[in-house]
Design an enzyme around this catalytic site. Structure first.
Site, PDB file in Angstrom:
ATOM      1  N   ASP A 334      -7.495   5.818  -1.521  1.00  0.00           N
ATOM      2  CA  ASP A 334      -6.364   5.277  -0.417  1.00  0.00           C
ATOM      3  C   ASP A 334      -6.645   6.318   0.520  1.00  0.00           C
ATOM      4  OD1 ASP A 334      -6.508   2.469  -1.406  1.00  0.00           O
ATOM      5  OD2 ASP A 334      -4.668   3.156  -2.614  1.00  0.00           O
ATOM      6  N   ASP A 632      -2.598   1.267  -5.328  1.00  0.00           N
ATOM      7  CA  ASP A 632      -1.149   1.414  -5.858  1.00  0.00           C
ATOM      8  C   ASP A 632      -0.394   0.122  -5.674  1.00  0.00           C
ATOM      9  OD1 ASP A 632      -0.940   1.037  -3.199  1.00  0.00           O
ATOM     10  OD2 ASP A 632       0.058   2.973  -2.777  1.00  0.00           O
ATOM     11  N   ASP A 636      -4.520  -4.179  -5.128  1.00  0.00           N
ATOM     12  CA  ASP A 636      -5.501  -3.372  -5.617  1.00  0.00           C
ATOM     13  C   ASP A 636      -6.183  -3.626  -7.132  1.00  0.00           C
ATOM     14  OD1 ASP A 636      -5.769  -1.735  -3.370  1.00  0.00           O
ATOM     15  OD2 ASP A 636      -3.746  -0.536  -3.809  1.00  0.00           O
TER      16      ASP A 636
END
Length: 891
Positions: A334, A632, A636
């Site tokens: 990310d 997170d 995901d």
């Protein structure tokens, strides 16, 4: 003051109106006071479920006697006593007890390390107490507490919902229903089954989407899941795949050694050696050569590796991840909070007519644009789930970083967020979800109109915007001007949110929000957020390149924003390295070669949906990469599950953490690289332990094979073999697990995922070193016997030589690649101390009358010591020559 609250566990909370629920729980919308909560916690106990109790010292000690080899040794001791050989019987029992004590210490340390890691994985929950928003350990939740839920979070206790906005909860673990349950507030019938109680949220379930607030009705064993928790707690944890393979390997080696021992025993019997002597010898040889302690040593090595990772902000939820980290070839990370600091702040605002405002300390906006800035900030406050409050002279914030940044921006403009929220009445909301890319709040303003406040990605909100706010009032939207402003902000690394408002006839009936009503919105402006890059990320990326690990960024941000960040950290430089979600969507099926080619060429993936993130990760895995994926959010979880190594952020949702193999407590990309480094170190140490145990056992087999083939007496007696095993493997194998990482570890390419511990290098080193030690010992034995030396004195000398050989070889095992003279002693004082203690114990045994009589050994003179040290150094010289030749062959 504390109340006399005593809940009736039989109350049908789902069937009662909310005011009666509050009354029976002696609670209210503002939550409990701290004193009352503490009183209830003391009375009802922590909000925890039974867990598998770690074994105590006695259980661990008794576990050491579960090995078949221990049974054989105990049988040998009994036979010794039956033959009135009390001395040998006592010694064998002493060896069994000493081995058990060593195993006890090793397993106890491993269990303590595992317990520490379990404590690091405690869950937290968001509570409202006395009107304050706090984050607390879920264990302190009590009946009557107000709990705030958001998507991706675990429900920490049984709750009666008092607010729900598009809330759907996965209750499959409790009800078996695969579809997420839609939640509302209306009371349901008294006899409703658990799965039909739509106004309840149950402990252990997961919020799939939306937001909710609930009052706690039951905790711990009183909750619905608590009724089945004890059965779950009784289930033991599964073993890591590496440990299973090594246990299987130990059994295979054991069978081979037992076969070799039986063959040697048959040869010895054929030569007239007494049966009892042959029996004890076969037992001792099997105990010495079989790497029975290998699984325990590996468990210790894994535990040590996990503890070292925890000190570097990496918590390993599954020990198998320690093994697999060394194979990582791709990190799909990310951006926000991982490559950047996740310290969002509004730095630029562009109003629809092009007027800009650079937000900085002391900056004063143009008075002409101030009313429009106020309107934008006010709308952002209404459509906001964050909170900033003054506590003890300091500003304390809760909620999403973007929401908090907007609240700070409004505060700096002199807007009181609390007063704005009190002046309007929120009557509905759409919580932000990555799939939606916006959030919205429906409210009734001071004039009684039903309004919608929205903020989100410009691409998402722009189709709803028909007008825009300018200095001359509302005018038709100029799309090209707005898109140019967006491109300008994004190209400078700003993360951009559009803010809009509009009047709507009625609140949409479903969580789809804007899609259903399609209200005409008025664009108020664009807010540009800066999230600084973490300063250590460029260096961490360079370390990845040296280690043969590729890195890709996967984000929902605008392509230009992502590219600007990529350029800052050295991840990408050209626009062609950026792949967008629409690019992938245009290709079509993720099974097409074009899709793989596009993923292969991309280093930044922007404006990517959760489904596309899963498809990208899947393409990377199918393309041959061993992928570590960070995440997170609840969205995901599929990608984390598909990855070879799922890495959740410490600030992430419970669902992401539950799915992942590892948790990065500080959300820092550098910690991921540190985890990979520690994983490689741990795997190397496991190889070192294996190398030592197998090679020393092989050396003893070589010694006895040569002696029997040459028709010589048995080189060592049974008690001597048992003693040798005790002083050369009892401490050194586990001490190797404490080795610090080698300097070149992160400059080696990743290990192939299908490569076992016994790769070509390990086999060559194990066979060579074992043969060298066996050959040196055999040649010495033959030389001494041929010279007419006394058989007992020869065994005493040979035993000292074997102790020296195996202790020096433990130093060889500190590195498979580097000279032992280039590995600093300070990197592992445990091993150095272990070798010195073991050698000292053997020297003491050689000079102690009781041990001399028991082991049939005696002291040797200085000249003999010098000769034996010179001979033992042969294994060091041989392995140093091998490493030198191997290094020259590489270069």
């Amino acid at each position: 003051m504390t109340s006399d609250f005593e809940p009736d566990t039989g109350i049908p909370w789902h069937a009662l109106p909310l005011d009666e629920v509050y009354e029976k729980l002696s609670s209210g919308p503002e939550g409990l006071g701290d004193d009352e909560a503490a009183h209830r916690l003391q009375h009802y106990g922590p909000n925890t479920l039974p867990a598998r109790k770690p074994p105590g010292i006695v259980a661990i000690f008794l576990h050491q006697f579960g090995s078949p080899l221990i049974f054989i040794l105990l049988a040998a001791a009994l036979i010794s006593f039956a033959l009135q050989d009390v001395r040998d019987g006592i010694f064998i029992l002493a060896v069994v007890l000493l081995n058990a004590a060593i195993g006890l210490v090793q397993e106890w340390r491993a269990e303590q390390s595992a317990g520490l890691l379990r404590r690091l994985l405690t869950r937290t929950a968001h509570l409202r107490r006395e009107g304050r928003h706090i984050t607390a350990d879920s264990a302190v939740i009590v009946p009557g507490d107000i709990v705030l839920l958001e998507s991706g979070g675990r429900v920490p206790a049984d709750l009666r919902l008092v607010h729900a906005a598009g809330c759907r909860i996965d209750e499959s673990a409790l009800t078996g229903e695969t579809l997420a349950a839609e939640k509302d507030l209306a009371p349901v019938r008294l006899d409703a089954a658990v799965g039909d109680r739509t106004n309840m949220a149950f402990a252990g379930t997961t919020v799939v989407s939306g937001r909710a607030v609930g009052v706690v009705t039951a905790t711990g064993l009183k909750s619905e899941v608590g009724r089945i928790a004890e059965a779950v707690a009784a289930t033991g944890a599964s073993k890591p795949p590496l440990l299973i393979r090594m246990e299987r390997f130990s059994r295979t080696i054991g069978i081979l050694v037992l076969g070799a021992s039986a063959l040697m025993a048959a040869v010895a019997l054929g030569r007239g050696t007494p049966f009892t002597e042959v029996f004890f010898l076969a037992v001792a040889l099997a105990v010495s050569a079989i790497p029975e302690g290998l699984p325990v040593a590996i468990t210790v090595a894994l535990s040590i590796g996990s503890s070292k990772m925890a000190r570097r902000n990496v918590i390993v939820r599954r020990l198998a991840a320690v093994e697999s980290l060394g194979s990582c070839t791709m990190i799909a990370t990310d951006k926000t909070g991982t490559l950047t600091l996740n310290r969002q702040s509004v730095r630029r605002v562009i109003l629809p007519d092009g007027t800009g405002y650079a937000v900085a300390d002391g900056a004063v906006p143009d008075p002409a644009s101030l009313p429009r800035l106020h309107a934008l900030a006010r709308t952002a406050v209404i459509c906001n789930e964050g909170e900033i409050v003054m506590e003890e002279g300091e500003w304390v914030h809760h909620g999403d970083a973007m929401d908090v940044a907007l609240l700070s921006f409004a505060r700096d403009l002199g807007i009181d967020a609390g007063a704005v929220r009190e002046a309007v009445r929120i009557i509905g909301s759409v919580a932000f979800e990555p799939e939606l890319r916006y959030s919205a709040a429906y409210y009734r303003d001071e004039d009684g109109r039903i309004m919608v406040a929205a903020k989100g990605a410009l691409e998402t909100l722009l189709p709803y915007c028909l007008t825009m706010e300018t200095g001359e009032g509302r005018v038709p939207l100029e799309r090209s001007r707005i898109e140019a402003a967006l491109a300008d902000l994004a190209s400078h690394g700003y993360r951009v949110l559009a803010v809009a408002e509009g009047e709507i006839g009625a609140v949409p009936a479903t969580h789809l929000g804007l899609e259903e009503g399609r209200p005409p919105l008025n664009l108020l402006g664009l807010a540009g957020f800066i999230d600084p890059v973490r300063p250590d990320v460029p260096e961490a990326l360079e370390r990845c390149r040296e280690a043969g690990i590729e890195v890709a960024m996967i984000t929902g941000d605008h392509p230009e924003t992502a590219l600007a960040i990529g350029r800052q950290i050295g991840l990408a430089s050209e626009r062609g390295e950026v792949v967008t979600g629409p690019d992938l969507e245009a290709i079509g099926s993720p099974d097409l070669p074009e899709f793989f080619d596009r993923v292969r060429s991309g280093r930044i993936f922007a404006r990517v949906s959760p489904l596309q993130k899963l498809e990208i990760v899947d393409a990377m895995v199918r393309d041959g990469h061993f992928v570590a994926v960070t995440g997170d959010g609840a969205n995901d979880a599929p990608a984390l599950r598909r990855a070879n190594i799922g890495v959740a952020m410490g600030s992430g949702t419970d669902l992401a953490k539950d799915t992942a193999s590892m948790i990065i407590t500080d959300d820092d990309f550098s910690s991921i690289v540190a985890g990979i480094e520690e994983g490689r170190y741990a795997y190397d140490n496991i190889r070192k332990v294996t190398y030592l145990l197998i090679s020393t056992g092989f050396a003893e087999i070589v010694l006895f094979t040569v002696a029997l083939a040459a028709g010589l007496p048995l080189p060592l007696l049974a008690v001597q073999l048992l003693w040798l095993n005790l002083v050369t493997n009892g401490i050194q194998d586990v001490a190797l697990a404490f080795e610090s990482g080698e300097a070149g570890t992160m400059r080696r390419p990743p290990r192939r995922p299908n490569e076992g511990i016994f790769n070509r290098l390990m086999i060559r080193e194990t066979m060579l070193s074992g043969f060298l030690m066996g050959a040196i010992a055999s040649a010495t034995y033959v030389w001494l016997i041929a010279g007419g030396a006394d058989e007992s004195a020869t065994r005493s000398t040979l035993m000292l030589l074997m102790v020296l050989l195996e202790n020096l070889h433990a130093l060889n095992c500190r590195s498979e690649y580097r000279s032992l003279f280039r590995v600093p002693l300070r990197d592992n004082y445990y091993l150095i101390a272990g070798i010195l203690v073991a050698q000292g114990v053997h020297i003491a045994a050689m000079t102690n009358p009781l041990m001399q009589d028991l082991l049939r050994i005696g002291p040797v003179g200085p000249a003999t010591w010098g000769v034996l040290l010179a001979l033992a150094s042969g294994v060091v010289i041989g392995m140093e020559a091998f490493k030198w030749a191997m290094t020259r062959g590489r270069t």
